[in-house]
Enzyme design. Sequence first.
Site, PDB file in Angstrom:
ATOM      1  N   HIS A 120      14.723 -38.471   7.798  1.00  0.00           N
ATOM      2  CA  HIS A 120      13.703 -38.412   8.854  1.00  0.00           C
ATOM      3  C   HIS A 120      12.355 -37.948   8.313  1.00  0.00           C
ATOM      4  O   HIS A 120      11.555 -37.381   9.061  1.00  0.00           O
ATOM      5  CB  HIS A 120      14.166 -37.499   9.993  1.00  0.00           C
ATOM      6  CG  HIS A 120      15.370 -38.015  10.713  1.00  0.00           C
ATOM      7  ND1 HIS A 120      15.324 -39.086  11.575  1.00  0.00           N
ATOM      8  CD2 HIS A 120      16.671 -37.611  10.679  1.00  0.00           C
ATOM      9  CE1 HIS A 120      16.541 -39.319  12.060  1.00  0.00           C
ATOM     10  NE2 HIS A 120      17.374 -38.437  11.520  1.00  0.00           N
ATOM     11  N   GLU A 146       8.350 -17.895  -4.212  1.00  0.00           N
ATOM     12  CA  GLU A 146       7.825 -16.534  -4.294  1.00  0.00           C
ATOM     13  C   GLU A 146       7.519 -16.116  -5.724  1.00  0.00           C
ATOM     14  O   GLU A 146       6.482 -15.510  -5.993  1.00  0.00           O
ATOM     15  CB  GLU A 146       8.853 -15.535  -3.722  1.00  0.00           C
ATOM     16  CG  GLU A 146       8.824 -15.377  -2.222  1.00  0.00           C
ATOM     17  CD  GLU A 146       9.819 -14.326  -1.764  1.00  0.00           C
ATOM     18  OE1 GLU A 146       9.435 -13.473  -0.949  1.00  0.00           O
ATOM     19  OE2 GLU A 146      10.979 -14.341  -2.215  1.00  0.00           O
ATOM     20  N   CYS A 177       0.822  -1.197   0.000  1.00  0.00           N
ATOM     21  CA  CYS A 177       0.000   0.000   0.000  1.00  0.00           C
ATOM     22  C   CYS A 177       0.867   1.263   0.000  1.00  0.00           C
ATOM     23  O   CYS A 177       1.900   1.313   0.646  1.00  0.00           O
ATOM     24  CB  CYS A 177      -0.963   0.060   1.173  1.00  0.00           C
ATOM     25  SG  CYS A 177      -2.164  -1.269   1.226  1.00  0.00           S
ATOM     26  N   ASN A 208      -3.553   3.218   4.850  1.00  0.00           N
ATOM     27  CA  ASN A 208      -2.690   2.044   4.972  1.00  0.00           C
ATOM     28  C   ASN A 208      -2.878   1.460   6.357  1.00  0.00           C
ATOM     29  O   ASN A 208      -2.983   2.203   7.331  1.00  0.00           O
ATOM     30  CB  ASN A 208      -1.209   2.416   4.803  1.00  0.00           C
ATOM     31  CG  ASN A 208      -0.849   2.792   3.382  1.00  0.00           C
ATOM     32  OD1 ASN A 208      -1.647   2.662   2.463  1.00  0.00           O
ATOM     33  ND2 ASN A 208       0.375   3.264   3.199  1.00  0.00           N
ATOM     34  N   GLY A 209      -2.876   0.124   6.461  1.00  0.00           N
ATOM     35  CA  GLY A 209      -3.006  -0.512   7.761  1.00  0.00           C
ATOM     36  C   GLY A 209      -4.273  -1.332   7.850  1.00  0.00           C
ATOM     37  O   GLY A 209      -4.930  -1.626   6.841  1.00  0.00           O
ATOM     38  N   LYS A 223      12.819 -18.089  -2.429  1.00  0.00           N
ATOM     39  CA  LYS A 223      12.874 -17.336  -3.689  1.00  0.00           C
ATOM     40  C   LYS A 223      12.136 -18.071  -4.796  1.00  0.00           C
ATOM     41  O   LYS A 223      11.398 -17.476  -5.585  1.00  0.00           O
ATOM     42  CB  LYS A 223      14.333 -17.093  -4.103  1.00  0.00           C
ATOM     43  CG  LYS A 223      15.037 -16.049  -3.278  1.00  0.00           C
ATOM     44  CD  LYS A 223      14.480 -14.659  -3.579  1.00  0.00           C
ATOM     45  CE  LYS A 223      14.710 -13.727  -2.404  1.00  0.00           C
ATOM     46  NZ  LYS A 223      13.825 -13.937  -1.267  1.00  0.00           N
ATOM     47  N   TRP A 257      -2.973  -2.997  -1.485  1.00  0.00           N
ATOM     48  CA  TRP A 257      -2.739  -4.437  -1.423  1.00  0.00           C
ATOM     49  C   TRP A 257      -3.873  -5.011  -0.584  1.00  0.00           C
ATOM     50  O   TRP A 257      -4.036  -4.666   0.584  1.00  0.00           O
ATOM     51  CB  TRP A 257      -1.386  -4.722  -0.779  1.00  0.00           C
ATOM     52  CG  TRP A 257      -0.941  -6.140  -0.842  1.00  0.00           C
ATOM     53  CD1 TRP A 257      -0.335  -6.778  -1.891  1.00  0.00           C
ATOM     54  CD2 TRP A 257      -1.035  -7.111   0.219  1.00  0.00           C
ATOM     55  NE1 TRP A 257      -0.048  -8.079  -1.553  1.00  0.00           N
ATOM     56  CE2 TRP A 257      -0.467  -8.316  -0.268  1.00  0.00           C
ATOM     57  CE3 TRP A 257      -1.541  -7.077   1.515  1.00  0.00           C
ATOM     58  CZ2 TRP A 257      -0.386  -9.471   0.503  1.00  0.00           C
ATOM     59  CZ3 TRP A 257      -1.466  -8.227   2.283  1.00  0.00           C
ATOM     60  CH2 TRP A 257      -0.901  -9.409   1.776  1.00  0.00           C
ATOM     61  N   LYS A 300       5.993  -5.710  -1.236  1.00  0.00           N
ATOM     62  CA  LYS A 300       7.391  -5.460  -0.903  1.00  0.00           C
ATOM     63  C   LYS A 300       7.563  -5.069   0.555  1.00  0.00           C
ATOM     64  O   LYS A 300       8.408  -5.607   1.259  1.00  0.00           O
ATOM     65  CB  LYS A 300       7.940  -4.346  -1.806  1.00  0.00           C
ATOM     66  CG  LYS A 300       9.406  -4.041  -1.582  1.00  0.00           C
ATOM     67  CD  LYS A 300      10.278  -5.237  -1.943  1.00  0.00           C
ATOM     68  CE  LYS A 300      11.738  -4.984  -1.679  1.00  0.00           C
ATOM     69  NZ  LYS A 300      12.531  -6.211  -1.888  1.00  0.00           N
ATOM     70  N   ARG A 331       6.312  -1.395  -3.969  1.00  0.00           N
ATOM     71  CA  ARG A 331       5.805  -1.884  -2.685  1.00  0.00           C
ATOM     72  C   ARG A 331       4.808  -3.022  -2.862  1.00  0.00           C
ATOM     73  O   ARG A 331       4.501  -3.730  -1.912  1.00  0.00           O
ATOM     74  CB  ARG A 331       5.133  -0.740  -1.911  1.00  0.00           C
ATOM     75  CG  ARG A 331       6.086   0.370  -1.515  1.00  0.00           C
ATOM     76  CD  ARG A 331       5.335   1.583  -1.003  1.00  0.00           C
ATOM     77  NE  ARG A 331       4.728   1.350   0.289  1.00  0.00           N
ATOM     78  CZ  ARG A 331       5.253   1.722   1.444  1.00  0.00           C
ATOM     79  NH1 ARG A 331       6.419   2.330   1.471  1.00  0.00           N
ATOM     80  NH2 ARG A 331       4.631   1.510   2.573  1.00  0.00           N
ATOM     81  N   GLU A 354      16.468 -19.854   2.123  1.00  0.00           N
ATOM     82  CA  GLU A 354      16.289 -18.664   1.306  1.00  0.00           C
ATOM     83  C   GLU A 354      16.121 -19.034  -0.171  1.00  0.00           C
ATOM     84  O   GLU A 354      15.310 -18.430  -0.880  1.00  0.00           O
ATOM     85  CB  GLU A 354      17.478 -17.718   1.504  1.00  0.00           C
ATOM     86  CG  GLU A 354      17.520 -16.512   0.590  1.00  0.00           C
ATOM     87  CD  GLU A 354      16.357 -15.554   0.784  1.00  0.00           C
ATOM     88  OE1 GLU A 354      16.240 -14.616  -0.026  1.00  0.00           O
ATOM     89  OE2 GLU A 354      15.569 -15.723   1.738  1.00  0.00           O
TER      90      GLU A 354
END
Length: 621
Positions: free
Chosen positions: A517, A501, A2, A108-109, A498, A73, A616, A27, A494
């Site tokens: 295991h 995502e 946002c 925003n929020g 990636k 968003w 973002k 963002r 990581e």
Amino acid sequence: MCGIVGAVSNRNIVPILVQGLARLEYRGYDSCGVAVYANGLQRARSTARVAELAEQINDGSLEGSTGIAHTRWATHGAPAVHNAHPHFSHGSGPDAANRPGRIALVHNGIIENHDELRATLQAKGYVFQSQTDTEVIAHLIDSLYDGDLFDAVKTALKSLHGAYAIAVFCKDEPHRLVGARAGSPLILGVGKDGQEHFLASDAMALAGVTDQIVYLDEGDMVDIQLGKYWLFDKAHKPLTPAQRPVKTVQAHSGAAELGPYRHYMQKEIFEQPRAIADTLQGVDSIVPELFEGSASAARVFKDIDSVLILACGTSYYSGCTAKYWLESIAKIPTQVEVASEYRYRDSVPNPRTLIVTITQSGETADTLAALRHAQSLGMTHTLTICNVATSAMVRECALAYITRAGIEIGVASTKAFTAQLAGLFLLTLALAKTKGRLSESEEARHLKAMRHLPAALQAVLALEPQIIAWAEDFAKMDNALFLGRGLHYPIALEGALKLKEISYIHAEAYPAGELKHGPLALVTSAMPVVTVAPNDALLEKLKSNMHEVRARGGVLYVLADGDTRIESGEGLHVIRMPEHYGELSPLLHVVPLQLLAYHTACAKGTDVDKPRNLAKSVTVE
């Protein structure tokens, strides 16, 4: 996540609002809109990109000298035009839906008590046209409005529970804009000629318009009118310029240019040698003074006896890597917590713990909340590794190391991650030296290795053609496993993050020793297994894990140091890293994993820089 832009001027500010939205695209968003005063409230909204909104505005000749704009968003309500910001109030009564509103608002929020407020307002006759929590605020302000917008907003805020940054104007006061923040960032931009002023969630939105920025603190409100503004604290007491000083912030618009690259993510992967060089610039020796802030780093480092790292997502994995460094080099007990979990569980506070937060934006809501929770428990030794010097996180921590990765546009973090690792390694060395656990020869060796990092990263980037060949295989798959041992296990995590995502391929990472295991049951020829294989003390153990995969018909893709004696063969694909890099090896091994995710996503045709459902800067819980 946002973005807000707003302005009061004596000229048409629509182009500035749209330009600001374009600069906030990094963002993440799924709808956008602009509202202005033009003989009443006028707006344009879209669920497409900002460029499409600009075309819509040009076709409709939307103009005005007071206005607000937003990239959304979705949280409450699906990505749809009727849920897009800005939102208007519509009055109350039987014909409310048909009467033009007087309040325009962006937010925003998240408002946690929106359901109760909605019910109260509906009982008063207000008609809702969206599923958002934001529309509740617009109607609430309308219900309290009695000729003074600032007073109406001030009163409305008392009823809001949750996080917000808002910008609101009223058609009855056409040259006035009111902003407020609690839990979400908001800044005031002071116009160069003093005749126009701006609101934004990010200084980047105002690049090229003004570099004179006032950062609002938690609970602050701002009242902007033509050629003037007033600031108030959370108790609604007026603030002086000395209390909220104007700062010159260079948020260059050129930083967002794509240049010759296909996507921002590719550009940012290739910017890592420069980002690391900039992050380490001026580091000639390991001293506490590298960490600046309101406290004495030397005193804090001597006083602490443990470290607690708080972070989310990619930043969490950088913290997991740092745990290995802090315990093996500095010999300091270290915990790493997912920030969104830490604040909601009972923990045992230790006032001699150094709280380390890691965040690219410095505005991550969960990490800020976790920091404040730790402080409330009496843990006041705080330090952040952050990429934005003017962020809330830097202001709220006693100490900071500012990485200099530069603006990161792609949602999937790359250069910010490696810059964080560099900052965390410096922190490890500084703590080790303060505690008397780092000799002069060891310090010199580590500094030499760090200075060589940019060149070493450049050599790793030259492996891109080999990575592209791997990506062609991965693009045909639905699942993947990533394996690592020791401090390379977080790098495997990581790499898996990636891939999922941006390519939407399901990927998981495990410590290689855990393979037998459970995860080994998943291994088939259709489940590629990526293995991070540096030549370290765990290499022979890792080779045994690789044999377990091959014995089940699995296909291995191995990132190996040159002297590991792992050779390509049937079902075994090997890319050799240019050199072994010891403790700093994670910074090199993560780069091929970034490139693998990027080129796999390109092969699948996904939206690399703006993956679905992600943002973002995550400024809500």
